[in-house]
Design an enzyme around this catalytic site. Structure first.
Site, PDB file in Angstrom:
ATOM      1  N   GLU A 228      -0.892 -80.580  42.318  1.00 45.00           N
ATOM      2  CA  GLU A 228       0.198 -81.050  41.856  1.00 45.00           C
ATOM      3  C   GLU A 228       1.291 -80.900  43.333  1.00 45.00           C
ATOM      4  OE1 GLU A 228       2.985 -79.817  38.281  1.00 45.00           O
ATOM      5  OE2 GLU A 228       2.893 -78.265  39.562  1.00 45.00           O
TER       6      GLU A 228
ATOM      7  N   ASP B  73      14.797 -83.552  32.493  1.00 39.74           N
ATOM      8  CA  ASP B  73      14.307 -84.678  33.220  1.00 39.74           C
ATOM      9  C   ASP B  73      12.781 -84.533  33.601  1.00 39.74           C
ATOM     10  OD1 ASP B  73      14.009 -82.663  35.363  1.00 39.74           O
ATOM     11  OD2 ASP B  73      15.485 -83.374  36.653  1.00 39.74           O
TER      12      ASP B  73
ATOM     13  N   TRP C 146       9.330 -73.751  26.079  1.00 37.17           N
ATOM     14  CA  TRP C 146       9.140 -74.669  26.837  1.00 37.17           C
ATOM     15  C   TRP C 146      10.498 -75.539  26.925  1.00 37.17           C
ATOM     16  CZ3 TRP C 146       5.872 -74.337  30.821  1.00 37.17           C
ATOM     17  CH2 TRP C 146       5.843 -75.209  31.617  1.00 37.17           C
TER      18      TRP C 146
ATOM     19  N   GLU D 291      11.603 -81.137  33.944  1.00 39.77           N
ATOM     20  CA  GLU D 291      12.071 -80.206  33.016  1.00 39.77           C
ATOM     21  C   GLU D 291      13.061 -79.151  33.679  1.00 39.77           C
ATOM     22  OE1 GLU D 291       8.047 -79.426  32.758  1.00 39.77           O
ATOM     23  OE2 GLU D 291       7.835 -80.583  30.995  1.00 39.77           O
TER      24      GLU D 291
END
Length: 380
Positions: free
Chosen positions: A335, A168, A118, A171
């Site tokens: 989202e 940030d 990740w 990502e």
């Protein structure tokens, strides 16, 4: 696409649904899963998402839920105290600490490091947690001593690395120092000091670090604006940039890098509105290609929260209504939505890669609770 605005009764029902969604999906150990079914998020929790969700639950009055989240976050921090101590020791002697050695951005629901790759060095969530836990403790008269060891760990971590380049909110761009990240780090350090659980030496270091972060954000994180109006200074996406990002609204409310109503705050919110707000739905940034670059309900609520603080109640209600209108028939908030895509040619590639957009996204539901309660508390 113009979405119908819900009435007062529907608004209250949808806000209550947001609380119910979060409460039902909270892990027994206290974590708020980012999205329980979305392929890339399933089984994981973020301090960033979770801190805003916990703030929403705390404001809603669900003290037990917020307590449980903060207990979970405190455990994962104290479990990594030795790791943070090593980072702090290396930083103190000027030894370079690689990003791979930093604390994770996301955790499994039981608080372990993830096993999958990740974009994993982000400091904003640690600042957000310090801000959220202090606000919750103060709001409900919960002794902050309950989380004091974890507050100390998070403070030490941010003092050591809080002004370093990192990913940030989205990502992305690990090579930059992001203004909204600096705002969260500063707010967290100041909250830790205000909470009164830090020893004097640690509190002094936290104040000094907060001042350094503030200076960085208010110098390199400010652009002089567009050539047509070079005096219109506003906050920028990262230090040295002139781009606008919707996360910059958090630099005003709730993190207070710039004061509500100040010229810099006003110009920043105006830039977000001009470049990223379409009919109440707010995009992340102009170059966003994630699922084609749609509009995010959580960002509509963030901008609405700021509009309310600046005295624009109608604007706040309009943005809340837009966010609520994105709910599915079951009341789940996504989202993002594809009403107004910035780069529609990229949508299919993300659908093929990760499947349908994350729904429900608990961060969206948490932001609805925050803006709903802020509107109910506003005396105007």
């Amino acid at each position: 696409m113009t979405r119908p605005r819900p009435g007062v009764a529907a608004r209250a029902e949808l806000a209550a649904r947001s609380h119910a969604v979060i409460a039902a999906l909270q892990h027994p150990g206290g974590a708020y899963p980012a999205s329980p079914t979305f392929s890339a998020y399933r089984g994981y929790a973020w301090l960033r998402d979770g801190s805003f969700v916990a703030e929403g639950m705390s404001r809603w009055g669900d003290v037990a839920s917020a307590d449980a989240f903060h207990d979970w976050a405190a455990r994962l921090l104290t479990d990594r105290a030795d790791r943070v101590a090593a980072i702090v020791a290396d930083a103190a002697v000027g030894r370079e600490v690689p990003a791979s050695a930093m604390l994770p951005t996301r955790f499994t629901l039981d608080g372990a490091d993830g096993s999958e790759p990740w974009w994993d060095f982000q400091t904003d969530g640690y600042g957000m947690w310090l801000w959220a836990v202090e606000a919750h403790a103060r709001r409900h008269d919960v002794p902050l001593e309950r989380w004091a060891p974890a507050v100390a760990v998070a403070t030490d971590y941010l003092v050591a690395v809080g002004d370093r380049p990192c990913y940030d909110w989205w990502e992305e761009h690990v090579e930059h120092v992001h203004t909204s990240t600096l705002a969260a780090v500063r707010a967290g350090l100041l909250a830790a000091v205000a909470g009164g659980t830090l020893d004097p030496e640690r509190a002094t270091r936290a104040r000094e670090a907060a001042l350094r972060v503030e200076s960085s954000g208010l110098t390199g994180g400010v652009t002089r604006g567009r050539a047509a109006d070079p005096t219109a200074a506003h906050l920028a996406k990262w230090v040295g940039s002139d781009a606008v990002d919707a996360s910059l609204a958090s630099c005003v409310v709730p993190f207070g890098l710039v004061p509500v109503g100040s010229p810099l705050a006003t110009a920043t919110l105006e830039a977000i509105g001009r470049d990223l707000d379409v009919d109440g739905g707010v995009h992340r940034f102009a170059a966003d290609v994630f699922y084609g670059g749609g509009q995010w309900p959580l960002l509509s609520c963030l901008l609405g929260w700021n509009l309310l603080a600046a005295g624009d109640r109608q604007g706040a209600e309009r943005h809340l209504d837009w966010a609520l209108a994105t709910a599915t028939a079951e009341g789940d908030l996504p989202e993002q939505v594809p009403d107004h895509l910035l780069h529609p040619e990229h949508r299919d590639e993300w659908l093929r890669r990760w499947g349908p957009v994350a729904t429900p996204l608990l961060w969206s539901h948490g932001m609805v609770l925050i803006l709903t309660t802020a509107l109910s508390e506003d005396p105007r």
